[in-house]
Design a protein around this motif. Structure first.
Motif, PDB file in Angstrom:
ATOM      1  N   LYS A   1       0.814  -1.217   0.000  1.00  0.00           N
ATOM      2  CA  LYS A   1       0.000   0.000   0.000  1.00  0.00           C
ATOM      3  C   LYS A   1       0.846   1.264   0.000  1.00  0.00           C
ATOM      4  CE  LYS A   1      -1.404   1.445   4.691  1.00  0.00           C
ATOM      5  NZ  LYS A   1      -0.977   2.854   4.465  1.00  0.00           N
ATOM      6  N   HIS A   2       0.310   2.288  -0.636  1.00  0.00           N
ATOM      7  CA  HIS A   2       0.947   3.603  -0.641  1.00  0.00           C
ATOM      8  C   HIS A   2       0.964   4.141   0.782  1.00  0.00           C
ATOM      9  CE1 HIS A   2       1.546   7.906  -1.453  1.00  0.00           C
ATOM     10  NE2 HIS A   2       2.074   7.524  -2.610  1.00  0.00           N
ATOM     11  N   GLU A   3       2.009   4.871   1.116  1.00  0.00           N
ATOM     12  CA  GLU A   3       2.151   5.359   2.494  1.00  0.00           C
ATOM     13  C   GLU A   3       0.983   6.239   2.937  1.00  0.00           C
ATOM     14  OE1 GLU A   3       4.982   8.533   3.227  1.00  0.00           O
ATOM     15  OE2 GLU A   3       5.407   8.649   1.071  1.00  0.00           O
ATOM     16  N   GLU A   4       0.282   6.883   1.997  1.00  0.00           N
ATOM     17  CA  GLU A   4      -0.815   7.769   2.352  1.00  0.00           C
ATOM     18  C   GLU A   4      -2.182   7.092   2.284  1.00  0.00           C
ATOM     19  OE1 GLU A   4      -0.478  11.347   0.005  1.00  0.00           O
ATOM     20  OE2 GLU A   4       1.702  11.308   0.173  1.00  0.00           O
ATOM     21  N   ALA A   5      -2.211   5.851   1.813  1.00  0.00           N
ATOM     22  CA  ALA A   5      -3.489   5.153   1.704  1.00  0.00           C
ATOM     23  C   ALA A   5      -3.906   4.591   3.060  1.00  0.00           C
ATOM     24  CB  ALA A   5      -3.392   4.018   0.686  1.00  0.00           C
ATOM     25  N   PRO A   6      -5.191   4.631   3.390  1.00  0.00           N
ATOM     26  CA  PRO A   6      -5.638   4.091   4.675  1.00  0.00           C
ATOM     27  C   PRO A   6      -5.549   2.576   4.748  1.00  0.00           C
ATOM     28  CG  PRO A   6      -7.523   4.785   3.361  1.00  0.00           C
ATOM     29  CD  PRO A   6      -6.302   5.248   2.637  1.00  0.00           C
ATOM     30  N   ASN A   7      -5.666   1.901   3.599  1.00  0.00           N
ATOM     31  CA  ASN A   7      -5.612   0.444   3.568  1.00  0.00           C
ATOM     32  C   ASN A   7      -5.365  -0.027   2.139  1.00  0.00           C
ATOM     33  OD1 ASN A   7      -8.288   0.356   2.240  1.00  0.00           O
ATOM     34  ND2 ASN A   7      -9.041   0.989   4.265  1.00  0.00           N
ATOM     35  N   ILE A   8      -5.073  -1.312   1.998  1.00  0.00           N
ATOM     36  CA  ILE A   8      -4.751  -1.861   0.682  1.00  0.00           C
ATOM     37  C   ILE A   8      -5.975  -1.854  -0.225  1.00  0.00           C
ATOM     38  CG2 ILE A   8      -5.225  -4.290   1.235  1.00  0.00           C
ATOM     39  CD1 ILE A   8      -2.237  -2.968  -0.823  1.00  0.00           C
ATOM     40  N   GLU A   9      -7.166  -1.995   0.352  1.00  0.00           N
ATOM     41  CA  GLU A   9      -8.394  -1.996  -0.451  1.00  0.00           C
ATOM     42  C   GLU A   9      -8.575  -0.665  -1.168  1.00  0.00           C
ATOM     43  OE1 GLU A   9      -8.440  -5.272   2.227  1.00  0.00           O
ATOM     44  OE2 GLU A   9      -8.214  -3.126   2.673  1.00  0.00           O
ATOM     45  N   GLN A  10      -8.239   0.438  -0.493  1.00  0.00           N
ATOM     46  CA  GLN A  10      -8.347   1.753  -1.120  1.00  0.00           C
ATOM     47  C   GLN A  10      -7.336   1.893  -2.250  1.00  0.00           C
ATOM     48  OE1 GLN A  10     -10.731   3.676  -0.529  1.00  0.00           O
ATOM     49  NE2 GLN A  10     -10.225   5.840  -0.798  1.00  0.00           N
ATOM     50  N   ASP A  11      -6.141   1.375  -2.038  1.00  0.00           N
ATOM     51  CA  ASP A  11      -5.138   1.387  -3.092  1.00  0.00           C
ATOM     52  C   ASP A  11      -5.629   0.642  -4.329  1.00  0.00           C
ATOM     53  OD1 ASP A  11      -3.002   2.949  -2.480  1.00  0.00           O
ATOM     54  OD2 ASP A  11      -1.610   1.323  -2.065  1.00  0.00           O
ATOM     55  N   ILE A  12      -6.217  -0.522  -4.107  1.00  0.00           N
ATOM     56  CA  ILE A  12      -6.698  -1.327  -5.227  1.00  0.00           C
ATOM     57  C   ILE A  12      -7.861  -0.637  -5.921  1.00  0.00           C
ATOM     58  CG2 ILE A  12      -7.875  -3.501  -5.792  1.00  0.00           C
ATOM     59  CD1 ILE A  12      -6.046  -4.860  -3.757  1.00  0.00           C
ATOM     60  N   TYR A  13      -8.708   0.037  -5.150  1.00  0.00           N
ATOM     61  CA  TYR A  13      -9.802   0.805  -5.763  1.00  0.00           C
ATOM     62  C   TYR A  13      -9.245   1.831  -6.758  1.00  0.00           C
ATOM     63  CZ  TYR A  13     -13.230   4.509  -6.364  1.00  0.00           C
ATOM     64  OH  TYR A  13     -14.047   5.465  -6.924  1.00  0.00           O
ATOM     65  N   TRP A  14      -8.208   2.559  -6.363  1.00  0.00           N
ATOM     66  CA  TRP A  14      -7.667   3.591  -7.246  1.00  0.00           C
ATOM     67  C   TRP A  14      -6.928   2.981  -8.435  1.00  0.00           C
ATOM     68  CZ3 TRP A  14      -9.697   8.006  -7.501  1.00  0.00           C
ATOM     69  CH2 TRP A  14     -10.246   8.625  -6.375  1.00  0.00           C
ATOM     70  N   LEU A  15      -6.315   1.828  -8.249  1.00  0.00           N
ATOM     71  CA  LEU A  15      -5.693   1.158  -9.396  1.00  0.00           C
ATOM     72  C   LEU A  15      -6.765   0.737 -10.396  1.00  0.00           C
ATOM     73  CD1 LEU A  15      -3.264   0.010 -10.868  1.00  0.00           C
ATOM     74  CD2 LEU A  15      -3.441  -2.050  -9.450  1.00  0.00           C
ATOM     75  N   ARG A  16      -7.880   0.224  -9.905  1.00  0.00           N
ATOM     76  CA  ARG A  16      -8.985  -0.142 -10.807  1.00  0.00           C
ATOM     77  C   ARG A  16      -9.519   1.089 -11.537  1.00  0.00           C
ATOM     78  NH1 ARG A  16     -12.386  -2.433  -7.332  1.00  0.00           N
ATOM     79  NH2 ARG A  16     -13.766  -0.628  -7.189  1.00  0.00           N
ATOM     80  N   GLU A  17      -9.585   2.206 -10.839  1.00  0.00           N
ATOM     81  CA  GLU A  17     -10.049   3.445 -11.460  1.00  0.00           C
ATOM     82  C   GLU A  17      -9.077   3.905 -12.552  1.00  0.00           C
ATOM     83  OE1 GLU A  17     -12.775   6.737 -11.842  1.00  0.00           O
ATOM     84  OE2 GLU A  17     -12.852   4.644 -11.165  1.00  0.00           O
ATOM     85  N   LYS A  18      -7.795   3.787 -12.307  1.00  0.00           N
ATOM     86  CA  LYS A  18      -6.808   4.149 -13.324  1.00  0.00           C
ATOM     87  C   LYS A  18      -6.928   3.237 -14.547  1.00  0.00           C
ATOM     88  CE  LYS A  18      -3.615   5.729  -9.743  1.00  0.00           C
ATOM     89  NZ  LYS A  18      -2.390   5.413  -8.980  1.00  0.00           N
ATOM     90  N   GLN A  19      -7.189   1.948 -14.302  1.00  0.00           N
ATOM     91  CA  GLN A  19      -7.423   1.029 -15.411  1.00  0.00           C
ATOM     92  C   GLN A  19      -8.654   1.444 -16.196  1.00  0.00           C
ATOM     93  OE1 GLN A  19      -7.408  -3.610 -15.249  1.00  0.00           O
ATOM     94  NE2 GLN A  19      -9.543  -3.027 -14.994  1.00  0.00           N
ATOM     95  N   ARG A  20      -9.713   1.799 -15.505  1.00  0.00           N
ATOM     96  CA  ARG A  20     -10.953   2.197 -16.180  1.00  0.00           C
ATOM     97  C   ARG A  20     -10.743   3.422 -17.060  1.00  0.00           C
ATOM     98  NH1 ARG A  20     -14.961   5.754 -15.877  1.00  0.00           N
ATOM     99  NH2 ARG A  20     -14.034   6.852 -14.096  1.00  0.00           N
ATOM    100  N   LEU A  21      -9.904   4.316 -16.605  1.00  0.00           N
ATOM    101  CA  LEU A  21      -9.672   5.552 -17.352  1.00  0.00           C
ATOM    102  C   LEU A  21      -8.733   5.364 -18.532  1.00  0.00           C
ATOM    103  CD1 LEU A  21      -9.334   8.018 -14.342  1.00  0.00           C
ATOM    104  CD2 LEU A  21     -11.241   7.871 -15.960  1.00  0.00           C
ATOM    105  N   GLY A  22      -7.946   4.264 -18.533  1.00  0.00           N
ATOM    106  CA  GLY A  22      -7.100   4.019 -19.698  1.00  0.00           C
ATOM    107  C   GLY A  22      -5.721   3.458 -19.439  1.00  0.00           C
ATOM    108  N   ALA A  23      -5.308   3.299 -18.186  1.00  0.00           N
ATOM    109  CA  ALA A  23      -3.995   2.721 -17.895  1.00  0.00           C
ATOM    110  C   ALA A  23      -3.923   1.298 -18.429  1.00  0.00           C
ATOM    111  CB  ALA A  23      -3.721   2.738 -16.396  1.00  0.00           C
ATOM    112  N   GLU A  24      -2.818   0.967 -19.085  1.00  0.00           N
ATOM    113  CA  GLU A  24      -2.696  -0.332 -19.753  1.00  0.00           C
ATOM    114  C   GLU A  24      -1.864  -1.335 -18.979  1.00  0.00           C
ATOM    115  OE1 GLU A  24      -1.384   0.279 -23.756  1.00  0.00           O
ATOM    116  OE2 GLU A  24      -3.222   1.313 -24.340  1.00  0.00           O
ATOM    117  N   TYR A  25      -1.114  -0.885 -17.992  1.00  0.00           N
ATOM    118  CA  TYR A  25      -0.316  -1.791 -17.161  1.00  0.00           C
ATOM    119  C   TYR A  25       0.085  -1.020 -15.912  1.00  0.00           C
ATOM    120  CZ  TYR A  25       3.687   0.842 -18.933  1.00  0.00           C
ATOM    121  OH  TYR A  25       4.555   1.853 -19.253  1.00  0.00           O
TER     122      TYR A  25
END
Length: 322
Positions: free
Chosen positions: A183-207
């Motif tokens: 997890k990122h040092e500023e994230a409250p938990n790993i679930e929040q980190d994964i949420y934002w990674l999924r959001e980045k994927q949705r917006l267009g991140a390819e890897y």
């Protein structure tokens, strides 16, 4: 060619990529090219180039007061990307970051990269300033990576920051992002980190490329959780061997990663930089072989202060596999 296409074209091989830093201002490119020369013969899939925008430094004046001024220690990311592309014919992936810059300056970076035919990016927020307790965006800049993604997607569609449109939008950028198995040092938990990674994927991140780690179980657990949450993009493990005695304590603090107990016990026995370097090579070699054995296709190495160690790990893990 997009990074995902490069990965797909080499999916039957064990591969690697690596990251380099632009040279410090005034140092020239010779050291950088020596680093690349040591690894180029092993066939890296791509080379990442970090970006470092200006930061505040404090200078003590004759009257004892401190004067704050901005300095940029490592300029030249775009020029370095062009130089590597021309000299080695290896795909380059410059970092584009939010930290220390404005949307308008980012737009100029994108235009310059497009003119040079560099169309792969790694989009990052960047580190907070050393003097700040939390990340503070530059006025007129972005606060989050998702905001930067929106700008790049808008640029790909031919729309500039001021709302005007391009007569010839050019080839669109493809991009990856960072992720954090512990997890990122500023994230409250790993679930929040994964949420934002999924959001980045949705917006267009390819890897995604991970922050460095020393316990492969953290990576495997993170990937499993990400897949359960619908993240399908490649998640490339980022690896960095210890190379100095000081790194055994500095790296966990700087990169916010845990040291497995077995590695901690071995590190406690190190008496010199040579001991630490040998331990780093042995541990990282074991890590990388395990990752490959678990079906990981590409390992991404962070070379800063560890170039020769990375070369040895690549030699041990790929020298007889190509």
């Amino acid at each position: 060619m997009r990074i995902t296409e490069i990965l797909d074209n080499n999916r039957q091989k064990r591969c690697f990529s690596f990251e380099v830093l632009p040279p410090l201002k005034g140092n020239g490119t010779s050291s950088l090219f020596r680093t690349i020369d040591k690894l180029a013969g092993f066939g890296p899939l791509f080379i990442n180039i970090t970006t470092h925008h200006s930061e505040f430094v404090y200078k003590e004046l004759d009257n004892g007061l401190l004067q704050r001024s901005r300095i940029r220690r490592r300029p030249g990311t775009i020029a370095i990307a062009a130089a590597i592309k021309q000299r080695y014919d290896i795909p380059v992936v410059p970092h584009v970051i939010c930290s220390g810059t404005t949307c308008e300056n980012i737009e100029y970076e994108l235009l310059d990269l497009q003119f040079l035919g560099v169309n792969n990016l790694l989009l990052l927020r960047g580190d907070k300033a050393k003097e700040d307790s939390r990340f503070v965006p530059t006025p007129g800049g972005h606060e989050h990576t998702v905001d930067l993604i929106h700008q790049v997607e808008q640029f790909n569609a031919g729309v500039f920051v001021d709302g005007s449109t391009a007569k010839n939008p050019g080839e669109p950028f493809a991009y990856g992002v960072a992720c954090y198995p512990e997890k990122h040092e500023e994230a409250p938990n790993i679930e929040q980190d994964i949420y934002w990674l999924r959001e980045k994927q949705r917006l267009g991140a390819e890897y995604a490329i991970t922050q460095l780690f020393y316990d492969n179980r953290r990576y495997y657990d993170f990937v499993a959780k990400a897949r359960q949450q619908g993240i399908t993009i490649p998640i490339i493990p980022g690896i960095k061997p210890f190379a100095k005695l000081s790194q055994l304590s500095v790296v966990p603090k700087t990169f916010h990663c845990d040291i497995p107990q077995e590695l901690a016990a071995l590190a406690a026995q190190c008496q010199s930089d040579d001991d630490a370097r040998r331990l780093g090579i042995e541990w990282t070699t074991r890590q990388v072989r395990d990752l490959y054995d678990h079906g990981v296709q590409n390992i991404h190495y962070y070379t800063m202060s560890a170039v020769d160690s990375v070369v040895e790990v690549v030699r041990r893990t790929l020298g007889d596999k190509q």
